[in-house]
Design an enzyme around this catalytic site. Sequence first.
Site, mmCIF file in Angstrom:
data_model
loop_
_atom_site.group_PDB
_atom_site.id
_atom_site.type_symbol
_atom_site.label_atom_id
_atom_site.label_comp_id
_atom_site.label_asym_id
_atom_site.label_seq_id
_atom_site.Cartn_x
_atom_site.Cartn_y
_atom_site.Cartn_z
ATOM 1 N N GLU A 49 -16.275 31.720 61.833
ATOM 2 C CA GLU A 49 -16.863 31.973 60.518
ATOM 3 C C GLU A 49 -18.205 31.247 60.402
ATOM 4 O O GLU A 49 -18.295 30.069 60.749
ATOM 5 C CB GLU A 49 -15.937 31.452 59.408
ATOM 6 C CG GLU A 49 -14.655 32.232 59.262
ATOM 7 C CD GLU A 49 -13.789 31.673 58.143
ATOM 8 O OE1 GLU A 49 -13.377 32.448 57.281
ATOM 9 O OE2 GLU A 49 -13.551 30.457 58.129
ATOM 10 N N ASP A 106 -17.210 36.677 59.108
ATOM 11 C CA ASP A 106 -15.960 36.282 59.767
ATOM 12 C C ASP A 106 -15.646 37.255 60.900
ATOM 13 O O ASP A 106 -15.839 38.462 60.761
ATOM 14 C CB ASP A 106 -14.825 36.308 58.735
ATOM 15 C CG ASP A 106 -13.458 36.307 59.396
ATOM 16 O OD1 ASP A 106 -12.969 35.214 59.699
ATOM 17 O OD2 ASP A 106 -12.901 37.405 59.626
HETATM 18 MG MG MG Z 1 -11.345 35.201 61.477
#
Ligand code: MG
Length: 430
Positions: free
Chosen positions: A117, A20
Amino acid sequence: MAVEQQSGTSSPGRIIMLADCQSFYASVEKAEHPEYRDLPLVVAGDPERRSGIILAACPIAKSFGVTTAERLGDSLAKCPDLVIIKPRMQLYIDVSMLITRIYQSFTDLVEPYSIDEQFLDVTGSLHLYGSPEELARMIQTRIQGELGIYTRFGIAENKILAKTACDNYAKKNASGIYILPKEGLPGTLWTLPVGKMFMVGSRMTRHFNAMGLETIGKLAETPLEKLKLMMRRKFGKNSDINAELYWRIANGIDDSPVRPGTHEVAPQSVGHMMTLPHDYGRLEDIKVVLLELTELVCQRCRGKGYMGHVVSVGCMGADYDRPSGFSRQMKMMDPSNVTNQVYRAAVELLLRHWDGRPVRKVGVSLSQLSTDDEYQLSLFDPHREKTMALERATDAIKRKYGDATIVRAVSITPAGQAQHRSKKIGGHYK
Ligand SMILES: [Mg+2]
């Protein structure tokens, strides 16, 4: 026909990462504007107005209490010196693709999950780099150095647990890396309130609390059959599939593979148009062609991992000098690539808009495409997963042995074009 679920995807020895990007849009802007490095910065939907919405806030802005999705006016009240930037979506997409390339230099199994992500299956390449933690740190360092963006890594044996590890732990610890072994769930994930679970929003949190399931562990340890009964009392019989979905998430069960490229820029629509050998004037005949076209479109979508939310149907008359016919679209309840569901919508359009005049050209398309992996367990159709599995199986047979091996019974009627068409490629005989 016996239908088997895809096998070979559930090896327990997999190592999956969810990577992420922290405050993605804001981080990209900071990398582009080094002069703002130490200032509170937000990317806001409409920077000229105080009613504009915050799309991303950098960690410094967040330390003033600024949060994503609030109004710019509210943010400015908390932090008057905020640097406000207008979103540059193309730039963020480009940077996201650069990050995909970096991940791909470590493994070919990279699946973008959202713009910031991505899932990585590093099972096969890990031995080149050391431990999962060392590999994550290597990737993290490289992205920080090349793009100035801080990445966090949830690591586990499947996608659900990797996502869980990232959201609940890696985003909060100092290293930005967290390994969540399935054996460790009782001491980690299961102690968290049920509202922290993936896919559980505030509404479901209230329902689970009312059922006495305050923690993820309580939910996980409820026998599945009992959970189904509890949920049936609240949501009716169709809730079985959801009960199973929540139960599997709580127990960290997820066999889905990391599918490279499924989130590549999706086409605008997938469609097929067919010119008929002669005019079709009977509703039943047009419906047969409509079903065949729908099957082709859905098959292509399934092959590429897309679902469409909007169905379009076009019918044109034979006399091109005096155009007749229609081209209309409708939005289905849920995105779908299931032939029967899309066909139902297509027939509805036909019944509503066809004026009864002869038809020579018919087209069907699906648009507003999304990827299909999140919807295999649908809220509204408990049979859907079985249907999708059946369709995956018939698609595989058709790919292997040709389109005419399996045709719907209606296609053998004189109106059907599927058997005839399968002998051609792009309108030409093979
Ligand atoms: Mg993020």
